[in-house]
Design an enzyme around this catalytic site. Structure first.
Site, PDB file in Angstrom:
ATOM      1  N   ARG A 114     -13.258  31.412 -23.353  1.00  0.00           N
ATOM      2  CA  ARG A 114     -12.730  30.245 -22.613  1.00  0.00           C
ATOM      3  C   ARG A 114     -13.921  29.608 -21.910  1.00  0.00           C
ATOM      4  NH1 ARG A 114      -7.486  29.599 -18.725  1.00  0.00           N
ATOM      5  NH2 ARG A 114      -6.565  29.495 -20.792  1.00  0.00           N
ATOM      6  N   ASP A 151       1.649  18.835 -18.809  1.00  0.00           N
ATOM      7  CA  ASP A 151       0.586  19.709 -18.294  1.00  0.00           C
ATOM      8  C   ASP A 151       0.104  19.104 -16.975  1.00  0.00           C
ATOM      9  OD1 ASP A 151      -1.484  21.563 -18.103  1.00  0.00           O
ATOM     10  OD2 ASP A 151      -2.723  20.669 -19.671  1.00  0.00           O
TER      11      ASP A 151
HETATM   12  N1  NVA Z   1      -5.189  21.306 -19.226  1.00  0.00           N
HETATM   13  C1  NVA Z   1      -5.224  22.529 -18.464  1.00  0.00           C
HETATM   14  C2  NVA Z   1      -4.601  23.651 -19.232  1.00  0.00           C
HETATM   15  C3  NVA Z   1      -4.533  24.969 -18.499  1.00  0.00           C
HETATM   16  C4  NVA Z   1      -3.958  26.069 -19.325  1.00  0.00           C
HETATM   17  C5  NVA Z   1      -6.662  22.856 -18.086  1.00  0.00           C
HETATM   18  O1  NVA Z   1      -7.534  22.720 -18.953  1.00  0.00           O
HETATM   19  O2  NVA Z   1      -6.907  23.213 -16.942  1.00  0.00           O
HETATM   20  N1   CP Z   2      -1.554  28.402 -20.259  1.00  0.00           N
HETATM   21  C1   CP Z   2      -2.680  29.067 -20.011  1.00  0.00           C
HETATM   22  O1   CP Z   2      -3.608  29.134 -20.820  1.00  0.00           O
HETATM   23  O2   CP Z   2      -2.668  29.731 -18.815  1.00  0.00           O
HETATM   24  P1   CP Z   2      -3.894  30.453 -18.097  1.00  0.00           P
HETATM   25  O3   CP Z   2      -4.862  29.385 -17.673  1.00  0.00           O
HETATM   26  O4   CP Z   2      -3.272  31.185 -16.944  1.00  0.00           O
HETATM   27  O5   CP Z   2      -4.537  31.392 -19.077  1.00  0.00           O
END
Ligand code: NVA
Ligand code: CP
Length: 303
Positions: free
Chosen positions: A104, A219
């Site tokens: 991530r 979102d």
């Molecule tokens: N669009 C959000 C999704 C979190 C799972 C972000 O990137 O923070």
């Molecule tokens: N939806 C999602 O990816 O949640 P987290 O940021 O908690 O991993």
């Protein structure tokens, strides 16, 4: 055989994706009967996090543990990545030790470089560009709740962000109609809109966009990394809040999804997220099962 990565939904074919969703449903049933197969015995997943997470971390870690393997959580504060070790170096080192790497990060390019140097499958667990793992869970949830998503009208409301980009790819790969409703200055990437135009309609007005919707998904208005824009975004996105009034314009059996974490009172009201059309808890829970199916596909070359 060349190693397969999952940087975006389009790394898998339509058929592979549909098989994976069915396998996720099957693995969920087995888990509910306490019969989870030990698919990942002696396998290790490295989880590299440059951003926060609750669901992604816990679902991947639990998936490995329940299937007999293990996972190592690596935050950028605790690894040499945070002190400037090149991504390609980390990828070459980790991939000589573990069986799969989940990343991530911010720039999508970072995960592309990571995968170029990795000898084992690399999974995108969210970048600024897309969040394909979440779409596996979303489609699984739709299929469980309502049957095939093919030909359905899915409405994306809010920001044209990483989640929206994955919905665009999903519309093409799972063959549904996607209506995108964002403020005009917050549209998703133009290149993607053009490439997948056959499955997409852009309707900036949320009330028009949700008419006849089978699924409404939203979102947060400011994603991780956009904290400085939070205040300004709150003003621009106000008309895009998913309320009961908005939901009432969709089909009566429409369902509501949110990848979570949610900001009640901003992109969604408390009534909607806690209401009987909301499937957000099933959706979050399905991260576990769909990622088991993904790990199996990538690590065990399961077709
Ligand atoms: N669009 C959000 C999704 C979190 C799972 C972000 O990137 O923070
Ligand atoms: N939806 C999602 O990816 O949640 P987290 O940021 O908690 O991993």
């Amino acid at each position: 055989m060349a190693v397969r990565h999952f940087l975006s939904l389009s790394d898998l074919s339509k058929q592979e994706l549909n098989t994976l969703i069915q396998r996720a449903i099957e693995l969920k049933k087995l888990q509910e009967q306490d019969q989870c197969p030990l698919l990942f015995k002696n396998k290790v997943l490295a989880m590299v996090f440059e951003k926060s997470s609750t669901r992604t971390r816990v679902s991947f870690e639990t998936a490995m543990a329940q299937c007999g393997g293990s996972a190592i959580f690596l935050s950028q504060n605790d690894t040499q990545l945070g002190r400037g070790e090149p991504v390609g170096d980390m990828a070459r080192v980790l991939s000589r030790m573990v069986d799969c790497i989940m990343v991530r990060t911010y720039a999508h390019e970072t995960i592309e470089i990571f995968s170029e140097y990795s000898k084992v499958p690399v999974i995108n667990a969210l970048t600024d560009f897309c969040h394909p793992c979440q779409l596996l869970a979303d489609v699984q949830t739709y299929v469980e709740q309502r049957g095939s998503i093919q030909g359905k009208r899915v409405v994306w409301i809010g920001d044209g962000n990483n989640m929206c980009h994955s919905y665009i790819k999903a519309a093409h790969l799972f063959d549904f109609e996607l209506v995108i409703s964002t403020p005009v200055d917050y549209k998703p990437q133009a290149e993607l809109m053009k490439k997948f135009a056959a499955n997409i309609t852009f309707i900036s007005d949320p009330e028009q966009a949700v008419v006849n919707a089978d699924l409404i998904s939203t979102d947060v208005w400011a994603s991780m990394g956009q904290e400085a824009e939070q205040k300004e975004r709150m003003q621009v996105f106000k008309p895009y809040q998913v309320t009961n009034d908005l939901l009432s314009l969709a089909k009566p059996d429409a369902i509501f999804m949110h990848c979570l974490p949610a900001h009640r009172g901003e992109e969604v009201t408390n009534e909607v997220i806690e209401g009987n059309q909301s499937v957000v808890w099933q959706q979050a829970g399905n991260r576990l099962h769909s990622q088991k199916a993904l790990l199996e596909f990538l690590m065990l070359n399961k077709k």
